[in-house]
Design a protein around this motif. Structure first.
Motif, PDB file in Angstrom:
ATOM      1  N   GLU A  57       0.833  -1.215   0.000  1.00  0.00           N
ATOM      2  CA  GLU A  57       0.000   0.000   0.000  1.00  0.00           C
ATOM      3  C   GLU A  57       0.863   1.258   0.000  1.00  0.00           C
ATOM      4  O   GLU A  57       0.543   2.244  -0.690  1.00  0.00           O
ATOM      5  N   ILE A  58       1.946   1.231   0.765  1.00  0.00           N
ATOM      6  CA  ILE A  58       2.854   2.388   0.811  1.00  0.00           C
ATOM      7  C   ILE A  58       3.419   2.667  -0.576  1.00  0.00           C
ATOM      8  O   ILE A  58       3.452   3.822  -1.040  1.00  0.00           O
ATOM      9  N   GLU A 115       4.477  10.340   4.559  1.00  0.00           N
ATOM     10  CA  GLU A 115       3.063  10.620   4.315  1.00  0.00           C
ATOM     11  C   GLU A 115       2.328   9.347   3.912  1.00  0.00           C
ATOM     12  O   GLU A 115       1.218   9.065   4.389  1.00  0.00           O
ATOM     13  N   ALA A 116       2.971   8.546   3.058  1.00  0.00           N
ATOM     14  CA  ALA A 116       2.367   7.285   2.596  1.00  0.00           C
ATOM     15  C   ALA A 116       2.205   6.302   3.755  1.00  0.00           C
ATOM     16  O   ALA A 116       1.197   5.590   3.845  1.00  0.00           O
ATOM     17  N   GLU A 128       7.393   9.326   1.474  1.00  0.00           N
ATOM     18  CA  GLU A 128       7.513   8.095   2.262  1.00  0.00           C
ATOM     19  C   GLU A 128       6.727   8.173   3.574  1.00  0.00           C
ATOM     20  O   GLU A 128       5.888   7.315   3.864  1.00  0.00           O
ATOM     21  N   LEU A 171       0.839   4.241  -2.833  1.00  0.00           N
ATOM     22  CA  LEU A 171       0.619   5.652  -2.508  1.00  0.00           C
ATOM     23  C   LEU A 171       1.786   6.522  -2.961  1.00  0.00           C
ATOM     24  O   LEU A 171       1.587   7.662  -3.418  1.00  0.00           O
ATOM     25  N   LYS A 172       2.989   6.001  -2.832  1.00  0.00           N
ATOM     26  CA  LYS A 172       4.168   6.748  -3.304  1.00  0.00           C
ATOM     27  C   LYS A 172       4.120   6.936  -4.819  1.00  0.00           C
ATOM     28  O   LYS A 172       4.521   7.971  -5.341  1.00  0.00           O
ATOM     29  N   LEU A 185       2.785  10.645  -3.148  1.00  0.00           N
ATOM     30  CA  LEU A 185       2.972  10.910  -1.716  1.00  0.00           C
ATOM     31  C   LEU A 185       4.418  10.621  -1.307  1.00  0.00           C
ATOM     32  O   LEU A 185       5.065   9.735  -1.873  1.00  0.00           O
ATOM     33  N   ALA A 231      -1.678   4.978   4.568  1.00  0.00           N
ATOM     34  CA  ALA A 231      -2.034   3.623   4.110  1.00  0.00           C
ATOM     35  C   ALA A 231      -3.268   3.128   4.859  1.00  0.00           C
ATOM     36  O   ALA A 231      -3.333   3.210   6.095  1.00  0.00           O
TER      37      ALA A 231
END
Length: 594
Positions: A210-211, A223-224, A221, A214-215, A219, A228
């Motif tokens: 998920e991270i 923030e992600a 690191e 999002l990146k 986004l 998540a």
């Protein structure tokens, strides 16, 4: 070395200086040590501090003192002086008397109850994964220190504070809810702690995915990580747990129950136990009363955001948060409360925390705060800090590929012991069940000894193959020595009811063995006072080495003199008994045959 001869030599050395040089020698200036192996003698007096009274060279001073002592101490048979060291030899009658009156007594090395209570807290696992190699060192250290302190006369309480709540367990719970499809330890054919650990890993992989997604959407690191969906769900589950949501609590109890069953099997295999369990779920709200007490005493101060702090800059540390602005606890808060809870329950004189050295700062702060709060028992707190354990690269692959699982490592040790034992042909005449017990005894002995022989503070490299060596500085070498002695006693056959007798002359190997055995009580005392199983472990190795020299150089069973033979058998039995006692205090069994 028996304390009585040391005390006599100290007193007589002071008397010698008084008579020879008309001077008062402070007892702190009298230093005795065992004579180094390359020199003749048993006890060495360090002469250098005495020369300021004698106004003579170290060699002449040593000769003066040596002549005076030989005249006035019946147990001394001779001496030599090398530079500033007076090496004293003790008579054969002294050594045989020591064997007759002390070393062969079953109670030799036992200490009376000293009236003090001490708690040793160790293990402290998280309930989201199985125990690993670091936990093995922790458990072995804690258990052994507790057993040594018991032997030294303390009333010991073995405690385990289980980290059974928090975001880590919610991660495993959430992953099981999402991906588990009702899997249980029974349906999976897995130990419960391994099953829960499996879902912790599953959560971690899904979270990282998920991270990355999002990146990819732009986004950063950090923030992600916060955005998540999985971590948000886990945080929500923690809030539900804290608010008493029944469904979440039921799942938490079920999964922790699986873990505890798994832990119990690992503890049993490792041979450790506990008298008292504390659970973070019961203690995490403790400590807030102590914070209020500290505010009233002026030990703590409140910042504008309502958070509470302590200023430790004068002690070389920094300012430390002890309560968040919203009134919620941090780790130090609950540790303060738990420390008070433990003292209220047991009123112990001392309390030892067996925790890795990455927590050194935390415990400095914890103990300092308790002292500043005026807790009378804070001076009895001690952090037994230990280093990490490394494995040679490629030696073992863990189940998750990150840390080495305790169960896997113990099984590998037993398998390695089986292979090495069979290669050496040490299983002749044993039944299948006896062989399995022997492999377990040797494998676990190898593991425990290798981890305990190193000073706790040091980081160590554990090599499973090197540890199962029947000739090196290892547990199996000591275990094999014990089995060898038992074999000698069976072949004799030995009857301990037959009086020892007094051989006219002792060999240097007999004297060396007796002197080594005589050190047992002082080693137990030193190990207890310094919370160091390593001292006892290394002592057991010295006993085994000394016995093997004696065994190879002196005829025991074929001795033509019945009195000499009987004396050597009694000496052998004493060596076996002291080896067994030493190893038992390390949590290690010694076999009767192998």
């Amino acid at each position: 070395m028996a304390n009585s001869i040391q005390e006599a030599l100290i007193a007589q050395t002071i008397q010698a200086v008084q008579e020879l040089y008309q001077a008062e020698l402070p007892i702190s200036q009298v230093t005795l040590q065992e004579t180094r192996k390359e020199f003749d003698g048993h006890i060495t007096v360090v002469v250098f501090p005495i020369t300021r009274f004698s106004k003579k060279s170290p060699e002449q001073t040593g000769t003066d003192i040596g002549n005076w002592l030989q005249t006035n101490v019946a147990e001394i048979s001779g001496f030599n002086v090398i530079k500033g060291f007076l090496n004293i030899s003790l008579s054969d009658s002294y050594w045989t008397n020591l064997v007759n009156t002390q070393i062969t007594d079953d109670t030799f090395g036992s200490f009376p109850f000293n009236g003090k209570k001490i708690m040793v807290e160790y293990s402290s696992p998280n309930t989201n994964k199985p125990l690993h190699l670091g936990h093995i060192r922790n458990n072995l250290l804690g258990y052994s220190v507790a057993e040594i302190l018991k032997a030294y006369g303390y009333d010991v309480v073995k405690a385990n504070l289980v980290n059974d709540r928090g975001i880590h367990i919610c991660k495993s719970m959430l992953a099981w809810q999402k991906f588990g499809a009702g899997e249980t330890p029974e349906s999976a054919g897995m130990k419960g702690d391994h099953l829960v650990g499996k879902y912790y890993v599953i959560f971690d992989k899904a979270y990282k995915k998920e991270i990355e997604e999002l990146k990819a959407k732009g986004l950063g690191e950090e923030e992600a990580k916060k955005a998540a969906p999985l971590i948000k769900e886990a945080q929500q589950m923690l809030q539900q747990w804290e608010s008493g949501d029944q469904e979440v609590l039921d799942l938490w109890r079920t999964m922790n129950g699986w873990v505890y069953e798994g832990f119990d099997k690992t503890y049993h295999q490792l041979g450790v136990d506990f008298d008292k369990y504390y659970y973070e779920s019961d203690t995490y709200l403790l400590g807030k009363n102590i914070i209020q007490e500290g505010l009233e005493k002026g030990v703590f101060f409140r910042k504008e955001d309502n958070s509470v702090w302590i200023d430790l800059t004068e002690e070389g540390l920094d300012q430390k948060l002890v309560l968040r602005g919203d009134g919620t606890s941090v780790y130090i808060t609950q540790d303060l409360g738990t420390a008070q809870l433990k003292y209220d329950e047991f009123q112990m004189d001392e309390s030892i925390y067996v925790v890795g050295n990455e927590q050194d700062y935390h415990f400095k702060v914890l103990f300092l705060i308790l002292k500043k709060l005026g807790k009378s028992w804070a001076d009895g707190l001690f952090h037994l800090s230990y280093g990490m354990v490394d494995l040679p690269s490629g030696k073992m692959k863990s189940r998750e590929g990150t840390v080495v699982d305790a169960d896997d490592l113990m099984q590998e040790m037993i398998e390695t012991a089986k292979t090495r034992t069979e290669e050496l042909g040490k299983t002749e005449g044993l039944s299948a069940a006896e062989r399995d017990r022997l492999y377990h005894t040797i494998g676990m002995g190898a593991l425990k000894y290798f981890l305990l022989k190193v000073d706790p503070k040091k980081r160590l490299l554990f090599d499973p193959n090197e540890s199962v060596d029947f000739q090196g500085h290892t547990g199996p070498f000591i275990q094999y020595t014990h089995a060898r002695i038992k074999s000698v006693l069976r072949k004799a056959p030995f009857d301990e009811r037959v009086p020892l007798g007094n051989p006219q002359a002792l060999s240097v190997f007999e004297q060396d063995l007796i002197q080594t055995l005589a050190n047992f009580p002082s080693v137990v005392e030193a190990s207890a006072k310094e919370f160091s199983p390593a001292q006892l472990a290394n002592y057991a190795y010295e006993v085994a080495k000394s016995y093997n020299k004696f065994y190879h150089e002196e005829s025991i069973l074929k001795s033509e003199d019945a009195e000499v033979k009987n004396f050597r058998l009694h000496l052998s039995a004493a060596a076996a008994r002291i080896l067994a006692k030493s190893m038992r205090l390390l949590g290690i069994h010694v076999p009767e045959r192998m």
